[in-house]
Design an enzyme around this catalytic site. Structure first.
Site, PDB file in Angstrom:
ATOM      1  N   GLU A 145       0.797  -1.228   0.000  1.00 38.78           N
ATOM      2  CA  GLU A 145       0.000   0.000   0.000  1.00 38.78           C
ATOM      3  C   GLU A 145       0.832   1.281   0.000  1.00 38.78           C
ATOM      4  O   GLU A 145       0.527   2.225   0.726  1.00 38.78           O
ATOM      5  CB  GLU A 145      -0.931   0.005   1.220  1.00 38.78           C
ATOM      6  CG  GLU A 145      -1.933  -1.127   1.201  1.00 38.78           C
ATOM      7  CD  GLU A 145      -2.826  -1.144   2.432  1.00 38.78           C
ATOM      8  OE1 GLU A 145      -4.040  -1.290   2.278  1.00 38.78           O
ATOM      9  OE2 GLU A 145      -2.297  -1.035   3.562  1.00 38.78           O
TER      10      GLU A 145
HETATM   11  C1  ACM Z   1      -2.078  -5.326   4.008  1.00 40.14           C
HETATM   12  O1  ACM Z   1      -3.162  -5.760   4.429  1.00 40.14           O
HETATM   13  N1  ACM Z   1      -1.931  -4.035   3.766  1.00 40.14           N
HETATM   14  C2  ACM Z   1      -0.956  -6.188   3.753  1.00 40.14           C
END
Ligand code: ACM
Length: 539
Positions: free
Chosen positions: A354
């Site tokens: 992310e």
């Molecule tokens: C995640 O759930 N951002 C790995």
């Protein structure tokens, strides 16, 4: 409601009757199944009603012989001469048995095997691998044999589950018959990586909480505890060359409460305790995104040279390290070096998920350098599936969570995959809309949904041989106490442990839920605050 429960019991009894008849007719087949180590024994679970029908994870093969061994005040633990490893394991077993039984169960290498519990690494079946074991229970004694100490440890966990649940009590239990059903069990894991992740960054959990959690993991033969040690909301591991990471970055948590961090001595205590339970700690420093706590601690890590505010909300994707500054790589190098030095396990997790605030080319540069730094410390890098965008080193492990294309790309690069599909394994997801704790962005995950999946059937091109194993992550945006963790992890984590350990063939919810229902007394004796899923026949 009452009617439903009654129907349920009746249906169950009928199923047991039918299974007994079928099992009787198929007796010779059963024996064959025992000889073939790849034949699972799930069908047996309904046959009798001893603790052999309650084991989680289900062993590869069980041959029940219908009598009992009884642990008494005279029982000793007999180990091979001159084996420090077995003596330690024997002492662990004794410490497990003493409080509830009140028996001494001394460890010795100078007693006969008859009447006793023998632990041995001599003359063993090496085809069971490093974690496999044979557990033989006869009326006149118990024997656990394995090629390696890990196998003995897992044999002990099976023996523990075969004893009455009262064995888990920390105080003397009067009037319990400490019977173990006689059987021969031959067992080994399907996957080498059977993990769970604890996010200690969003909310911090102290050493004692983590040790208690490790106790639970060991019972279900989980062998990796991934600690998510840094995120936007907190930096939780002391790095001596960058002290403000914890002084500033460790001071808060989600909701604005006081945070916390592990000193290097605390971390060593966790690593040691985990090792005694044959669990490898996998430390994660998430980068280049999820780094606000570091960016708040050191102004120079920001591209604009200005320290960020501490963040106590729950958004993601807004922070990034600065690819153009050499200090970024000095920081990464120092953190990875100190972390590697305090981590005896083979793995350093570099996050990589992310990173929406990071430009693509910057992401590639920073993750490739982080990966190389881990390798330079003699460790294997692990990263979330997004790291498949970079050229992976042959030893790098990739953790699937949400994006199938990236996971498939990682396999094409030759990487082994840790399967953590969010819709199945994220144990911070709510069970259903009425669950107070947890989130629901990936899915509502009932106990049944968490169990009904197979790692090798999730993605085309990601097969058994591509998979290192299974890991169930627990993100801690909503969990503040160990009780909170217990409620979300249990009982789902027991199912993930079974998916990681037991043969896939023959696995079914209808069979599993009965074994799971039988764990209630053990969870209760351990003080685990678990979710009583309505779909499970809790006993
Ligand atoms: C995640 O759930 N951002 C790995």
């Amino acid at each position: 409601m009452l009617y439903r429960v009654r129907m349920h019991r009746w249906t169950q009894s009928f199923a047991v009757l039918i299974t007994c008849v079928v099992a009787f007719v198929a007796m010779p087949l059963q024996q064959d199944a025992f000889m073939n180590p790849s034949s699972p024994t799930y069908a047996m679970a309904q046959m009798t009603t001893t603790s052999l029908d309650q084991l989680i994870p289900m062993p590869v093969s069980i041959k029940a012989t219908g009598e009992n061994f009884t642990l008494t005040a005279d029982t000793k633990i007999v180990v091979d001469p001159d084996s420090a490893a077995l003596t330690t394991l024997g002492q662990q077993l004794a410490a497990m048995l003493q409080p509830a039984t009140g028996y001494e169960v001394p460890v010795t290498d100078a007693a006969p095997h008859e009447g006793n519990i023998r632990l041995s690494m001599m003359d063993t079946d090496t085809t069971l691998g490093d974690e496999g074991y044979t557990l033989t229970i006869r009326t006149d004694g118990v024997a656990i044999s394995a090629a390696q100490p890990a196998g003995i440890f897992y044999g002990l966990q099976t023996l523990r589950q075969l004893l009455p649940a009262a064995i888990e009590a920390k105080t003397l239990q009067q009037g319990v018959a400490w019977d173990v059903p006689t059987a021969t069990i031959r067992d080994y894991p399907r996957f080498a990586w059977r993990g769970t992740m604890l996010d200690v960054a969003r909310h911090f959990f102290g050493v004692e909480d983590v040790k208690r959690y490790i106790d639970y993991l060991a019972l279900y033969k989980i062998n990796r505890l991934h600690l998510h040690l840094s995120d936007d909301q907190g930096w939780r591991i002391e790095i001596k060359s960058w002290p403000k990471l914890t002084e500033i970055g460790g001071s808060k948590e989600v909701g604005g409460g006081e945070g916390g961090y592990y000193t290097q001595a605390d971390y060593a205590e966790i690593v040691d305790y985990a090792a005694q339970h044959f669990i490898t700690i996998v430390p994660e420093i998430d980068m280049p995104g999820h780094t606000n706590a570091a960016l708040a601690s050191y102004a120079e890590l920001n591209c604009d040279g200005k320290a960020r505010e501490l963040y106590t909300g729950t958004n993601v994707g807004f922070s990034t390290l600065c690819a153009d500054k050499e200090v970024t790589y000095q920081f990464m190098e120092d953190v990875i070096r100190e972390l590697a030095a305090m981590t005896p396990g083979a793995y350093i997790h570099i996050g990589g998920d992310e990173s929406s605030a990071t430009k693509h080319e910057d992401y590639l540069k920073m993750v490739e350098r982080a990966q190389a730094m881990v390798a330079a410390q003699g460790k294997q890098a692990v990263g979330w599936e997004e790291i498949a965008r970079v050229k992976l080193l042959p030893t790098t492990l990739v953790q699937n969570w949400n994006n199938n294309n990236l996971t498939q790309e990682a396999v094409k690069q030759g990487a082994k995959i840790i399967m953590s599909p969010a819709k199945k394994t994220y144990i911070d997801m709510k069970y259903d809309p009425s669950t107070k704790l947890g989130l629901n962005w990936a899915a509502y995950i009932e106990v049944l949904d968490a169990y009904q999946w197979d790692p090798a059937e999730m993605l085309p091109g990601v097969n058994d041989e591509d998979i290192a194993g299974v890991e169930a992550p627990l993100w801690s945006e909503t969990t503040q106490t160990l009780d909170d963790i217990e409620f979300l992890a249990f009982p789902r984590l027991a199912g993930h442990a079974e998916i990681g350990w037991s043969p896939a063939d023959g696995r079914s919810w209808d069979e599993y839920k009965v074994r799971l229902g039988a764990q209630a007394a053990r969870f209760a004796a351990l003080g685990i605050d678990f979710y009583r899923a309505p779909s499970v026949p809790w006993q």
